[in-house]
Design an enzyme around this catalytic site. Structure first.
Site, PDB file in Angstrom:
ATOM      1  N   GLU A  25      16.741  96.727  72.588  1.00  0.00           N
ATOM      2  CA  GLU A  25      16.957  96.004  74.138  1.00  0.00           C
ATOM      3  C   GLU A  25      17.732  96.996  74.846  1.00  0.00           C
ATOM      4  OE1 GLU A  25      18.203  92.181  76.629  1.00  0.00           O
ATOM      5  OE2 GLU A  25      19.140  92.656  74.586  1.00  0.00           O
TER       6      GLU A  25
ATOM      7  N   ASP B 282      19.648  93.856  69.843  1.00  0.00           N
ATOM      8  CA  ASP B 282      20.067  93.222  70.986  1.00  0.00           C
ATOM      9  C   ASP B 282      20.944  94.076  71.809  1.00  0.00           C
ATOM     10  OD1 ASP B 282      20.367  90.604  72.783  1.00  0.00           O
ATOM     11  OD2 ASP B 282      22.448  91.091  72.079  1.00  0.00           O
TER      12      ASP B 282
ATOM     13  N   ASP C 186      12.337  96.542  80.895  1.00  0.00           N
ATOM     14  CA  ASP C 186      12.469  95.532  81.941  1.00  0.00           C
ATOM     15  C   ASP C 186      11.697  95.603  83.125  1.00  0.00           C
ATOM     16  OD1 ASP C 186      13.802  93.659  80.108  1.00  0.00           O
ATOM     17  OD2 ASP C 186      15.719  94.038  80.652  1.00  0.00           O
TER      18      ASP C 186
END
EC number: 3.2.1.141
Length: 569
Positions: free
Chosen positions: A280, A243, A305
């Site tokens: 991420e 994360d 993204d």
């Protein structure tokens, strides 16, 4: 044997059944104690310098929650049935992200196992599970975890996770676990009394940064690396999603991520199966997955993204917040990400007010995990609303024929209409009452000025219950047709190597006013994103798959509004 790292303590005791047992100091700040009769199922706590009883920082089992005692858990007691499992590699695979608590009405590992045949029939390769450590209360996305080595009993505890992984492997599904190493939750975080786990000054919006580069950080790094190895070794997990790695504060010569990747590669060699690390990151930095021999960190992949933003802007027309950069240039932005991975590869970002990213076209496409929806992109909307089915069919057609590693979010394959909202269950009044305002402040500047009016209270149980998938939707013909579209796309990708080829230099995109044609070997993925019919000249071809019965191929290709067709030339 009980052991704990507490380098600043003068005395440490392990308390069992009201009796305190002194621990012996050892090298490097470690304390140990042998307690006759203690074993699997024994509840215990530690006391530092005679203070309050605290859970074990490396507790494997917290059956009474984050404020309760730790319980001894012996991994070897579980009997696995996946001895023939040799693992899965990322290239050519599709990932399916889910949240255990909302994936089924019961919200447990056992209930999730009952739905695995659905995922196997869909054709995905990996199931990605959102974080599972203990959290405050009974419901949470998982990013407020504090006992990072344990598995919440809300879902079924450590044995429940093992049964879930075992069941996935029996169906040929790999498992990726979402882990959080950039911060810990604000409630029940008892690491600080044990040692210098947190950075003295660095922090992020989510809290104090962990100490990866200051005094005492050698052992802190081992805490997180050991945690990662535990999931992969003892729980047979196949990969980890890391994360928000951009929030890791580390100025050491060897970055934490590189050290982690080295350790995981060594474990992979020892176990004889592939192990995958996925970051991420919002940095648009291909160095994350560049091989270490070439000066990178050597991770397997990273979330991208830019592909999501370009897809979302193209099929919905939204242009608030970070969609601004992509909507103003659509479909050019979509064409660029399909051929170059990043849209911002050193270009100016109006949303950020600065240049952003660096080129990544040399990186194989499978190293980018991309999606049309995920937990963040849905749950970080005030109303947790999903993309409408028409837009989602367009996005899925482009996503599942892309050179990247596609990821689906639970329920999107049948066009689920249940929201995925942000929910928590803080037991401390100050945290519970202030959560809604913290969420609002987190998204200032994202174009959600009406957040306070639209977003439900994260702490209300109904917010959580509304986020549970409604599997009865599959009885509706419209939802079944949507699922058929996804299954056909997945089958096409798995059957034809041209559609999973990850070489970005083999992808070519033509585009015009509201339309684009993606060249994928012998296939042409044609999309009309606009509200009027489009006629395109094509090579001699046949229609392999179309989202709309009105697609017509004569001398030219006629695409009705908001439709997609895949041609073979």
């Amino acid at each position: 044997m009980f052991e704990v790292w507490a380098p600043q303590a003068q005395s440490v005791e392990v308390e069992i059944g009201g009796t305190r047992h002194p621990m012996r100091p050892g090298r490097g700040g470690w304390w140990t104690a042998e307690v006759p009769g203690a074993g699997h199922g024994t509840d215990y706590r530690f006391r530092l310098d005679g203070g309050d009883p605290l859970p074990d920082p490396r507790t494997r089992w917290q059956p009474e929650g984050i404020f309760g005692p730790s319980r001894v858990y012996e991994h070897d007691r579980f009997v696995w049935s996946d001895g023939l499992w040799t693992g899965r590699t990322l290239p050519g695979s599709i990932i399916y992200e889910l949240h255990i608590g909302t994936f089924t009405p019961a919200g447990t590992f056992e209930a999730a196992i009952e739905k695995l045949d659905h995922l196997a029939e869909l054709g995905v390769g990996f199931v990605e599970v959102m974080p599972v450590p203990p959290v405050p209360g009974e419901r949470n996305w998982g990013y407020d975890g504090v006992d990072l080595w344990a598995v919440t009993d809300n879902y079924g505890g450590p044995d429940g996770l093992k049964r879930f992984v075992d069941a996935c492997h029996r169906r040929g599904l790999g498992v990726i676990l979402d882990v959080v190493y950039n911060h810990l939750g604000p409630s029940g975080n008892f690491l600080a009394p044990f040692g210098p786990y947190f950075h003295s000054s660095a922090s992020s919006f989510w809290g104090q940064a962990v100490n990866l580069d200051g005094p005492g950080s050698d052992e802190v790094r081992r805490y997180f690396i050991g945690n990662a190895l535990q999931w992969l070794r003892d729980y047979h997990i196949d990969g980890l999603r890391l994360d928000a790695v951009h929030a890791l504060h580390d100025e050491r010569a060897t970055h934490f991520l590189e050290e982690l990747a080295v350790e995981v590669d060594a474990l992979s060699a020892a176990l004889g199966r592939p192990l995958t690390l996925i970051a991420e990151s919002d940095l648009n930095d291909p160095g994350l997955m560049t091989p270490r021999e070439a000066g990178g960190y050597g991770l397997a992949a990273a979330w991208n993204d830019d592909v999501h933003h370009a897809l979302h802007a193209a099929v919905t027309g939204e242009r608030h917040g970070y969609y601004e950069d992509f909507a103003t240039a659509s479909p050019l932005s979509l064409a660029k990400v399909l051929t170059s991975a990043y849209y911002h590869d050193g270009t100016y970002s109006a949303f950020r007010g600065r240049g952003h990213g660096r080129p990544a076209r040399h990186v194989p496409g499978h190293r980018f995990v991309v999606c049309a929806q995920n937990h963040d992109q849905i749950g970080n909307r005030a109303e947790g609303d999903r993309m409408d089915p028409e837009a989602l069919r367009l996005a899925a057609g482009l996503l599942l024929t892309s050179p990247f590693t596609p990821m689906l979010f639970m329920g999107e394959e049948w066009g689920a209409r249940t929201p995925f909202l942000f929910f928590t269950d803080h037991v401390e009044p100050a945290l519970r009452e202030g959560e809604a305002d913290r969420r609002r402040r987190e998204f200032v500047g994202f174009g959600y000025d009406d957040w306070a009016e639209k977003a439900p209270d994260p702490g209300e149980e109904m917010t959580f219950l509304r986020s549970k998938l409604d599997w009865s939707e599959l009885d509706d013909p419209a939802h079944r047709a949507h699922l058929d579209w996804y299954r056909a796309l997945v089958a096409l990708r798995r059957t034809h190597p041209d559609l999973s080829d990850s070489r970005l230099d083999r992808v070519r995109v033509e585009h015009g006013d509201g339309w684009l044609v993606v060249h994928r070997g012998a296939f042409r993925v044609t999309a009309n994103l606009g509200r009027a019919p489009v006629t395109l000249q094509t090579e001699p071809a046949e229609i392999v798959l179309a989202s709309d019965p009105g697609v017509h191929l004569g001398p030219d290709l006629v695409l009705p509004p908001r439709s997609l067709a895949i041609l073979r030339v």
